[in-house]
Design a protein around this motif. Structure first.
Motif, PDB file in Angstrom:
ATOM      1  N   ASP A  52       0.812  -1.224   0.000  1.00  0.00           N
ATOM      2  CA  ASP A  52       0.000   0.000   0.000  1.00  0.00           C
ATOM      3  C   ASP A  52       0.841   1.268   0.000  1.00  0.00           C
ATOM      4  O   ASP A  52       0.322   2.367   0.184  1.00  0.00           O
ATOM      5  N   ARG A  53       2.164   1.110  -0.227  1.00  0.00           N
ATOM      6  CA  ARG A  53       3.057   2.271  -0.187  1.00  0.00           C
ATOM      7  C   ARG A  53       3.972   2.303  -1.408  1.00  0.00           C
ATOM      8  O   ARG A  53       5.135   2.670  -1.310  1.00  0.00           O
ATOM      9  N   VAL A  54       3.429   1.920  -2.568  1.00  0.00           N
ATOM     10  CA  VAL A  54       4.221   1.855  -3.786  1.00  0.00           C
ATOM     11  C   VAL A  54       3.679   2.840  -4.810  1.00  0.00           C
ATOM     12  O   VAL A  54       2.470   2.875  -5.068  1.00  0.00           O
ATOM     13  N   GLY A  55       4.575   3.633  -5.384  1.00  0.00           N
ATOM     14  CA  GLY A  55       4.221   4.537  -6.470  1.00  0.00           C
ATOM     15  C   GLY A  55       4.962   4.145  -7.738  1.00  0.00           C
ATOM     16  O   GLY A  55       5.939   3.383  -7.707  1.00  0.00           O
ATOM     17  N   PHE A  56       4.515   4.695  -8.854  1.00  0.00           N
ATOM     18  CA  PHE A  56       5.087   4.335 -10.153  1.00  0.00           C
ATOM     19  C   PHE A  56       5.316   5.585 -10.991  1.00  0.00           C
ATOM     20  O   PHE A  56       4.566   6.559 -10.905  1.00  0.00           O
ATOM     21  N   ALA A  57       6.359   5.530 -11.810  1.00  0.00           N
ATOM     22  CA  ALA A  57       6.681   6.607 -12.750  1.00  0.00           C
ATOM     23  C   ALA A  57       7.320   5.972 -13.978  1.00  0.00           C
ATOM     24  O   ALA A  57       7.673   4.784 -13.976  1.00  0.00           O
ATOM     25  N   LEU A  58       7.459   6.761 -15.033  1.00  0.00           N
ATOM     26  CA  LEU A  58       8.125   6.250 -16.231  1.00  0.00           C
ATOM     27  C   LEU A  58       9.595   5.955 -15.943  1.00  0.00           C
ATOM     28  O   LEU A  58      10.152   6.418 -14.948  1.00  0.00           O
ATOM     29  N   ALA A  59      10.215   5.184 -16.803  1.00  0.00           N
ATOM     30  CA  ALA A  59      11.651   4.941 -16.679  1.00  0.00           C
ATOM     31  C   ALA A  59      12.402   6.266 -16.838  1.00  0.00           C
ATOM     32  O   ALA A  59      11.971   7.148 -17.585  1.00  0.00           O
ATOM     33  N   PRO A  60      13.525   6.423 -16.154  1.00  0.00           N
ATOM     34  CA  PRO A  60      14.250   7.703 -16.206  1.00  0.00           C
ATOM     35  C   PRO A  60      14.915   7.962 -17.558  1.00  0.00           C
ATOM     36  O   PRO A  60      15.240   7.036 -18.299  1.00  0.00           O
ATOM     37  N   ASP A  61      15.132   9.242 -17.852  1.00  0.00           N
ATOM     38  CA  ASP A  61      15.864   9.644 -19.051  1.00  0.00           C
ATOM     39  C   ASP A  61      17.079  10.461 -18.634  1.00  0.00           C
ATOM     40  O   ASP A  61      17.343  10.651 -17.445  1.00  0.00           O
ATOM     41  N   ASN A  62      17.805  10.952 -19.642  1.00  0.00           N
ATOM     42  CA  ASN A  62      18.955  11.815 -19.367  1.00  0.00           C
ATOM     43  C   ASN A  62      18.906  13.074 -20.219  1.00  0.00           C
ATOM     44  O   ASN A  62      19.934  13.624 -20.595  1.00  0.00           O
ATOM     45  N   GLY A  63      17.693  13.486 -20.567  1.00  0.00           N
ATOM     46  CA  GLY A  63      17.523  14.715 -21.326  1.00  0.00           C
ATOM     47  C   GLY A  63      17.774  14.601 -22.813  1.00  0.00           C
ATOM     48  O   GLY A  63      17.860  15.631 -23.504  1.00  0.00           O
ATOM     49  N   LEU A  64      17.879  13.372 -23.340  1.00  0.00           N
ATOM     50  CA  LEU A  64      18.178  13.181 -24.768  1.00  0.00           C
ATOM     51  C   LEU A  64      17.020  12.532 -25.529  1.00  0.00           C
ATOM     52  O   LEU A  64      17.208  11.973 -26.600  1.00  0.00           O
ATOM     53  N   ASP A  65      15.829  12.578 -24.953  1.00  0.00           N
ATOM     54  CA  ASP A  65      14.613  12.082 -25.609  1.00  0.00           C
ATOM     55  C   ASP A  65      14.583  10.560 -25.740  1.00  0.00           C
ATOM     56  O   ASP A  65      13.899  10.040 -26.609  1.00  0.00           O
ATOM     57  N   LYS A  66      15.344   9.854 -24.922  1.00  0.00           N
ATOM     58  CA  LYS A  66      15.270   8.393 -24.867  1.00  0.00           C
ATOM     59  C   LYS A  66      15.196   7.988 -23.401  1.00  0.00           C
ATOM     60  O   LYS A  66      16.020   8.410 -22.589  1.00  0.00           O
ATOM     61  N   ARG A  67      14.224   7.185 -23.075  1.00  0.00           N
ATOM     62  CA  ARG A  67      14.087   6.696 -21.712  1.00  0.00           C
ATOM     63  C   ARG A  67      14.743   5.323 -21.574  1.00  0.00           C
ATOM     64  O   ARG A  67      14.972   4.632 -22.556  1.00  0.00           O
ATOM     65  N   SER A  68      14.991   4.930 -20.340  1.00  0.00           N
ATOM     66  CA  SER A  68      15.646   3.644 -20.080  1.00  0.00           C
ATOM     67  C   SER A  68      14.613   2.527 -19.935  1.00  0.00           C
ATOM     68  O   SER A  68      14.696   1.691 -19.034  1.00  0.00           O
ATOM     69  N   ASN A  69      13.628   2.546 -20.822  1.00  0.00           N
ATOM     70  CA  ASN A  69      12.662   1.450 -20.832  1.00  0.00           C
ATOM     71  C   ASN A  69      13.002   0.497 -21.969  1.00  0.00           C
ATOM     72  O   ASN A  69      13.811   0.814 -22.844  1.00  0.00           O
ATOM     73  N   TRP A  70      12.421  -0.677 -21.924  1.00  0.00           N
ATOM     74  CA  TRP A  70      12.735  -1.689 -22.936  1.00  0.00           C
ATOM     75  C   TRP A  70      11.472  -2.387 -23.393  1.00  0.00           C
ATOM     76  O   TRP A  70      10.364  -2.045 -22.977  1.00  0.00           O
ATOM     77  N   SER A 130       4.656   2.799 -21.621  1.00  0.00           N
ATOM     78  CA  SER A 130       6.037   2.327 -21.697  1.00  0.00           C
ATOM     79  C   SER A 130       6.202   1.285 -22.789  1.00  0.00           C
ATOM     80  O   SER A 130       7.201   1.291 -23.529  1.00  0.00           O
ATOM     81  N   LEU A 131       5.248   0.377 -22.909  1.00  0.00           N
ATOM     82  CA  LEU A 131       5.301  -0.651 -23.946  1.00  0.00           C
ATOM     83  C   LEU A 131       5.236  -0.035 -25.339  1.00  0.00           C
ATOM     84  O   LEU A 131       5.973  -0.427 -26.248  1.00  0.00           O
ATOM     85  N   ARG A 132       4.369   0.932 -25.506  1.00  0.00           N
ATOM     86  CA  ARG A 132       4.178   1.535 -26.832  1.00  0.00           C
ATOM     87  C   ARG A 132       5.343   2.437 -27.234  1.00  0.00           C
ATOM     88  O   ARG A 132       5.620   2.588 -28.426  1.00  0.00           O
ATOM     89  N   SER A 133       6.029   3.020 -26.259  1.00  0.00           N
ATOM     90  CA  SER A 133       7.107   3.956 -26.594  1.00  0.00           C
ATOM     91  C   SER A 133       8.443   3.269 -26.829  1.00  0.00           C
ATOM     92  O   SER A 133       9.356   3.870 -27.406  1.00  0.00           O
ATOM     93  N   ALA A 134       8.585   2.020 -26.387  1.00  0.00           N
ATOM     94  CA  ALA A 134       9.836   1.288 -26.612  1.00  0.00           C
ATOM     95  C   ALA A 134       9.858   0.803 -28.060  1.00  0.00           C
ATOM     96  O   ALA A 134       9.057  -0.036 -28.457  1.00  0.00           O
ATOM     97  N   ASN A 135      10.783   1.334 -28.838  1.00  0.00           N
ATOM     98  CA  ASN A 135      10.794   1.078 -30.277  1.00  0.00           C
ATOM     99  C   ASN A 135      12.062   0.321 -30.675  1.00  0.00           C
ATOM    100  O   ASN A 135      13.138   0.925 -30.756  1.00  0.00           O
ATOM    101  N   PRO A 136      11.972  -0.982 -30.943  1.00  0.00           N
ATOM    102  CA  PRO A 136      13.160  -1.754 -31.339  1.00  0.00           C
ATOM    103  C   PRO A 136      13.812  -1.256 -32.622  1.00  0.00           C
ATOM    104  O   PRO A 136      14.989  -1.530 -32.866  1.00  0.00           O
ATOM    105  N   ASP A 137      13.053  -0.540 -33.462  1.00  0.00           N
ATOM    106  CA  ASP A 137      13.604  -0.021 -34.712  1.00  0.00           C
ATOM    107  C   ASP A 137      14.299   1.330 -34.540  1.00  0.00           C
ATOM    108  O   ASP A 137      14.964   1.798 -35.457  1.00  0.00           O
ATOM    109  N   ASP A 138      14.133   1.954 -33.381  1.00  0.00           N
ATOM    110  CA  ASP A 138      14.747   3.257 -33.123  1.00  0.00           C
ATOM    111  C   ASP A 138      15.109   3.352 -31.641  1.00  0.00           C
ATOM    112  O   ASP A 138      14.555   4.154 -30.895  1.00  0.00           O
ATOM    113  N   PRO A 139      16.059   2.525 -31.197  1.00  0.00           N
ATOM    114  CA  PRO A 139      16.296   2.403 -29.756  1.00  0.00           C
ATOM    115  C   PRO A 139      17.244   3.429 -29.160  1.00  0.00           C
ATOM    116  O   PRO A 139      17.302   3.553 -27.935  1.00  0.00           O
TER     117      PRO A 139
END
Length: 441
Positions: free
Chosen positions: A282-300, A370-379
């Motif tokens: 009951d004490r868990v929050g969620f956010a997107l995978a982190p980025d580094n300001g280069l328009d790519k997140r660390s999601n897969w 997150s699933l939709r934004s992870a692009n194997p053709d443009d990683p």
């Protein structure tokens, strides 16, 4: 009525009857190889329902840890050994093995399989030449999980789309070695363990495995910056001996309340919010995978999927089980027995339109995004000649990723320096690449 999830400890379980299989005049005996995570263990348990409905099919289960599963399945399928009738594989193996003729197409499926429901990114990742070769059981991306109570106590507010810099600052404030660790991340070596996370991190930092001429690029700034931050986070704010911790170990730590932040697979969401398994549900929050300001997140993008080897002599019976285990009907069965939050996620679009699921899984919108934004053709930030987000979709990558993962784990353990790890990673990637001869001269 909801029942608690019971984990059966046997690694091989035989279920079913000895009735005659109508088509062949003999009992159809299927040997299924799968990974030892909670969703697959649940599938094995619920398969009693399948056997009750298909008395002509007997199931033999071989349940293994991820690394052992990959070794045994790859060996068997590459040699046409015929040991397994159904194998659990991922988005990495499916197109490569399909191209080699090792898999049966997932076509003409029995029952109401509804392939049109599959999320396009997941279906494409498991296809070769637009033909599906593995039926997704669940799919995942990566995102950020965190303790809402610890953030509140520290006066922190998690952004919906955090940066790695923010997570580093937060991990420092949350770190309390007597009570909990600021951050938990994968450290166990393996191309699907520490290298999944580190590749995703490198993507966000501008790194890439190869340039457009297939020249290894691990000595580039993106990899160096990502590795330096990774070593700092775990070395200063992580648990002891982080090189021993993979997905399962970090999941257990988070469930025990030992992690302030955890960046890992979205499939973990149902486990960390399960009150019967997690002390901090009951004490868990969620956010997107982190980025580094280069328009790519660390999601897969990954999916565990069920495939049928071409060497199986029971492909029609195997299709019946695969269709059952990856269907909407199976999702409804899990919801009935365990609750909607425990339904295998990420495979079928209608699940994310289901009000019951959305209520039970408040993180579902972030998972889908997150699933939709992870692009194997443009990683990556820079152009690359390969497909794949947290891996490179070439046969040689298993060897490369394993070797590099071992070097980075040694750096995490303090056995070698970060610089030495980077140099070794570049060298081994060059050597394996040359030996594999996948780059056309």
């Amino acid at each position: 009525m909801m029942t608690s999830f019971r984990v059966k400890t046997a690694c091989a379980l035989v279920m079913g009857g000895g009735a005659v299989f109508a088509q062949h005049g003999v009992a159809a005996e299927l040997t299924i190889a799968t990974v030892d995570n909670r969703d697959m263990l649940r599938m094995r348990e619920l398969s009693e329902d399948f056997v009750a409905e298909h008395s002509d099919i007997q199931l033999n289960w071989v349940t293994l840890d991820e690394s052992t599963l990959r070794q045994q399945v790859t060996t068997d399928i590459a040699t046409s050994g015929g040991r397994f009738d159904i194998v659990t594989i991922g988005t990495y193996e499916a197109p490569i093995w399909a191209e080699r003729g090792w898999l049966v197409p997932i076509a003409d499926m029995p029952g109401d399989y509804q392939p049109e429901d599959l999320l396009p990114t997941v279906r494409q990742a498991l296809s070769y030449q637009d033909v599906l070769y593995a039926a997704p059981f669940y799919a995942e991306s990566a995102f950020t999980m965190y303790r809402t109570d610890l953030f509140e106590d520290a006066g922190l507010s998690m952004p919906r789309a955090p940066s790695w810099d923010f997570l580093a600052q937060a991990a420092e404030k949350l770190s309390d070695s007597d009570e909990h660790y600021g951050i938990c991340l994968r450290g166990k070596p393996g191309w699907g363990e520490n290298m999944a996370l580190l590749t995703a991190m490198a993507n966000a930092f501008g790194g890439r495995w190869f340039d457009e001429e297939w020249q290894p690029q691990l000595e580039g700034g993106g990899w160096r910056d990502a590795l330096d931050l990774y070593l700092t986070l775990l070395g200063e704010y992580g648990p002891p001996n982080p090189e021993d911790n993979g997905y399962n170990e970090n999941l257990a730590l988070f469930q025990q309340g030992k992690c302030g932040i955890w960046v890992d697979a979205t499939v973990a969401a149902s486990a960390v919010t399960d009150p019967e398994a997690s002390e901090v549900a009951d004490r868990v929050g969620f956010a997107l995978a982190p980025d580094n300001g280069l328009d790519k997140r660390s999601n897969w993008l990954w999916a565990w999927a069920l495939a049928i080897p071409s060497s199986s002599e029971q492909s029609e019976a195997a299709k019946r089980f695969v269709a059952w285990a990856t269907s909407r009907g199976y999702q409804e069965l899990v919801a009935e027995r365990e609750g909607w939050s425990q339904v295998p996620p990420g495979t079928r679009a209608p699940l994310y339109d289901n009000p019951s699921y959305r209520e039970a899984a408040p993180y579902s919108e972030l998972v889908l995004e997150s699933l939709r934004s992870a692009n194997p053709d443009d990683p990556t930030v820079q152009a690359v000649p390969y497909r794949g987000v947290q891996y490179v979709a070439i046969p040689a990558f298993q060897g490369i990723g394993t070797a590099v993962g071992n070097r980075f784990a040694k750096a995490l353990a303090g056995d070698i320096s970060a610089e030495e790890a980077i140099e070794d990673a570049q060298w081994v990637t060059e050597k394996v690449t040359e030996q594999a001869r996948f780059a056309q001269q």
